[in-house]
Design an enzyme around this catalytic site. Structure first.
Site, mmCIF file in Angstrom:
data_model
loop_
_atom_site.group_PDB
_atom_site.id
_atom_site.type_symbol
_atom_site.label_atom_id
_atom_site.label_comp_id
_atom_site.label_asym_id
_atom_site.label_seq_id
_atom_site.Cartn_x
_atom_site.Cartn_y
_atom_site.Cartn_z
ATOM 1 N N TYR A 144 0.863 -1.190 0.000
ATOM 2 C CA TYR A 144 0.000 0.000 0.000
ATOM 3 C C TYR A 144 0.891 1.229 0.000
ATOM 4 O O TYR A 144 1.851 1.289 0.777
ATOM 5 C CB TYR A 144 -0.896 0.001 1.241
ATOM 6 C CG TYR A 144 -1.789 1.212 1.372
ATOM 7 C CD1 TYR A 144 -1.527 2.206 2.326
ATOM 8 C CD2 TYR A 144 -2.896 1.386 0.559
ATOM 9 C CE1 TYR A 144 -2.345 3.314 2.442
ATOM 10 C CE2 TYR A 144 -3.731 2.498 0.671
ATOM 11 C CZ TYR A 144 -3.441 3.465 1.623
ATOM 12 O OH TYR A 144 -4.249 4.572 1.742
ATOM 13 N N ASP A 239 9.359 2.748 -0.812
ATOM 14 C CA ASP A 239 8.348 3.435 -0.014
ATOM 15 C C ASP A 239 8.667 3.155 1.455
ATOM 16 O O ASP A 239 8.306 2.104 1.985
ATOM 17 C CB ASP A 239 6.938 2.948 -0.383
ATOM 18 C CG ASP A 239 5.888 3.639 0.471
ATOM 19 O OD1 ASP A 239 4.689 3.558 0.119
ATOM 20 O OD2 ASP A 239 6.245 4.245 1.497
ATOM 21 N N LYS A 267 5.025 9.617 8.205
ATOM 22 C CA LYS A 267 4.849 9.113 9.563
ATOM 23 C C LYS A 267 5.903 9.665 10.535
ATOM 24 O O LYS A 267 5.821 10.809 10.963
ATOM 25 C CB LYS A 267 4.800 7.582 9.542
ATOM 26 C CG LYS A 267 3.574 7.038 8.757
ATOM 27 C CD LYS A 267 3.488 5.555 8.812
ATOM 28 C CE LYS A 267 2.463 5.014 7.840
ATOM 29 N NZ LYS A 267 1.084 4.992 8.357
HETATM 30 P P1 KE4 Z 1 -0.635 8.542 4.313
HETATM 31 O O1 KE4 Z 1 -1.166 9.202 3.074
HETATM 32 O O2 KE4 Z 1 -1.689 7.748 5.036
HETATM 33 O O3 KE4 Z 1 0.140 9.496 5.226
HETATM 34 O O4 KE4 Z 1 0.491 7.485 3.837
HETATM 35 C C1 KE4 Z 1 0.152 6.508 2.885
HETATM 36 C C2 KE4 Z 1 1.114 5.346 3.019
HETATM 37 C C3 KE4 Z 1 2.145 5.220 2.099
HETATM 38 N N1 KE4 Z 1 3.040 4.214 2.185
HETATM 39 C C4 KE4 Z 1 2.952 3.292 3.176
HETATM 40 C C5 KE4 Z 1 3.959 2.185 3.223
HETATM 41 C C6 KE4 Z 1 1.919 3.384 4.149
HETATM 42 O O5 KE4 Z 1 1.841 2.446 5.123
HETATM 43 C C7 KE4 Z 1 0.987 4.427 4.075
HETATM 44 C C8 KE4 Z 1 -0.148 4.568 5.054
HETATM 45 N N2 KE4 Z 1 -0.272 3.526 6.021
HETATM 46 C C9 KE4 Z 1 -1.624 3.303 6.528
HETATM 47 C C10 KE4 Z 1 -1.640 2.113 7.483
HETATM 48 N N3 KE4 Z 1 -0.741 1.071 7.152
HETATM 49 C C11 KE4 Z 1 -2.140 4.530 7.201
HETATM 50 C C12 KE4 Z 1 -3.341 4.311 8.083
HETATM 51 C C13 KE4 Z 1 -4.606 4.761 7.410
HETATM 52 O O6 KE4 Z 1 -4.772 4.535 6.189
HETATM 53 O O7 KE4 Z 1 -5.421 5.354 8.131
#
Ligand code: KE4
Length: 427
Positions: A144, A239, A267
């Protein structure tokens, strides 16, 4: 456990906000029950609207490696806010955060700050397409990278949790440019390159998968990706939104000693405030406006509060012994889960890298998306609630990571292990 206030708030929220949440994984849709409305966090604990307290292993899905309301972060944000919250003009804090990151990750010669991991990934892909003049992208099943159209194809995290790995609303033409390989299967990547000669701009990968649950890269997998990308004139994008400053100070690229062409961050670099970043080879990053023809922008990119929080967080992580402590606490958490499964006879596979780990309700090994997807998600849901009722808060989805922070203690980990054993025994 009293839940009146969370239930009342959830009912109100569902009238105004789709699913009552501002991000799907929070809705408890995959595990059932009422999501807890959190009112405060302190150290390794959070408190909900009914006064219930939980030992927290969600950590806001990764950013809170220092735990909740760390004094250094709170003080930095308070101090920054007193001077103004945003200027829409360059500030020294953006430069300091960029210097901290580029000093730590030598592959990042230049970077751009954005507001989320999604923005970081979508921007890195645009830059890679601009640099190579190619359109296709290779991602991995179960990985993801945020919710940009091109990436919502066989995605992990909430997309996998809710059974929409390829989202509605993404035009077939967009999805057609995204090719999907299998994580830890280098041959599947080589096959896509052979079938799309000179068409692939980049391969984007979570160097340690977190969004199918935690799955480590097989020996040689990441180095193999780098080789195959070089052989085919494509860029390798790590990523590291989760793994950056998590699995080592220098992220997965330090831990596994593989140098990507571009890196996405998020994060932890925001210390709990909205920050993302993309960066890498200077010759590639020259494509970014205003230097180059690939446009990307953001009103609040690099805003003073978020950069202050990120700088304070990374400074704490730079202190001696931090990653040895995180590794030790992570190992104790893993051992506690394995002991609980052994004591109760429940078929659980525990995968861990550093302070991120997942208990899969599946027989070992879990080294691919297919193996992760074979997990007994109903059992995970029951385990989740068994822990929650006992005051331990983990991700409300099998396809996520649990995170240990620097402020979890050995006693916290032992307490969680005891509750895990009781929760497994009651399955
Ligand atoms: P954000 O747009 O949510 O800040 O980041 C996206 C993203 C990109 N790359 C990786 C490897 C990620 O894990 C994420 C976002 N992670 C999720 C949970 N694994 C965020 C939680 C959510 O979607 O509320």
């Amino acid at each position: 456990m009293r839940l009146d206030n969370s239930e009342r708030l959830f009912a109100r929220a569902r009238r105004l906000i789709p699913g009552g949440v501002n991000s799907p994984v929070r809705s408890f849709g995959a595990v059932g029950g009422t999501p807890r409305f959190i009112v405060s966090g302190s150290g390794a604990h959070v408190r909900d609207a009914d006064g219930n307290e939980y030992l927290d292993f969600v950590g806001s899905w990764g950013p809170l490696v220092l735990g909740h309301a760390h004094p250094a972060v709170v003080e930095a944000v308070q101090r920054a806010a007193a001077d103004g919250t945003s200027f829409g003009a360059p500030t020294e804090g953006e430069l300091e955060l960029a210097e901290l990151i580029t000093r730590t990750m030598p592959s990042i010669e230049m970077l751009r700050l954005v507001n989320s991991g999604t923005e970081a990934a979508m921007s890195a892909i645009r830059i890679a397409r601009a640099y190579t003049g190619r359109s296709k992208l290779i991602k991995f099943n179960g990985n993801y990278h945020g919710h940009a159209d091109a990436l919502l194809v066989k995605a992990g995290s909430g997309a996998a949790t809710y059974g929409v790995p390829t989202s509605a609303g993404v035009p077939p033409g967009y999805a057609a440019e995204t090719l999907v390989a299998e994580f830890n299967a280098l041959a599947s990547v080589e096959a896509l390159f052979e079938a799309n000669v000179n068409q692939v701009a980049a391969v984007i990968v979570e160097p340690v998968a977190g969004n199918m649950g935690v799955v480590a890269p097989a020996d040689g997998f990441l180095a193999g990706l780098s080789r195959v990308c070089d052989e085919n004139g494509a860029l390798l994008i790590f990523d590291e939104v989760i793994t950056g400053f998590r699995v080592a100070y220098g992220g997965a690229q330090e831990r596994y000693r593989v140098r990507p062409d571009l890196t996405c961050l998020g994060k932890i670099i925001g210390g709990g405030l909205p920050v993302g970043a993309y960066g890498g080879r200077a010759d590639v990053m020259q494509m970014a406006a205003p230097l180059g023809p690939a446009y990307q922008a953001g009103t609040l990119s690099g805003n003073p509060l978020a950069t202050a929080a990120g700088i304070a967080c990374l400074r704490e992580l730079a202190k001696p012994g931090v990653f040895e402590t995180l590794e030790g606490l992570g190992a104790e958490a893993e051992a506690g889960l394995r002991a609980a499964a052994d004591a109760t006879g429940v078929a659980v596979t525990v995968n861990r890298v550093g302070s991120m780990l997942t208990a899969f309700f599946a027989a070992p090994p879990v080294t691919t998306w297919a193996e992760a997807a074979s997990s007994e998600t109903a059992q995970y849901a029951a385990f989740f609630h068994g822990l929650l009722e006992r005051g331990v808060y983990v991700a409300p989805s099998q396809f996520e990571a649990a995170f240990v922070s620097l402020v979890h203690t050995a006693e916290d980990i032992a307490f969680a292990a005891d509750q895990a054993r009781e929760a497994m025994a009651s399955l």
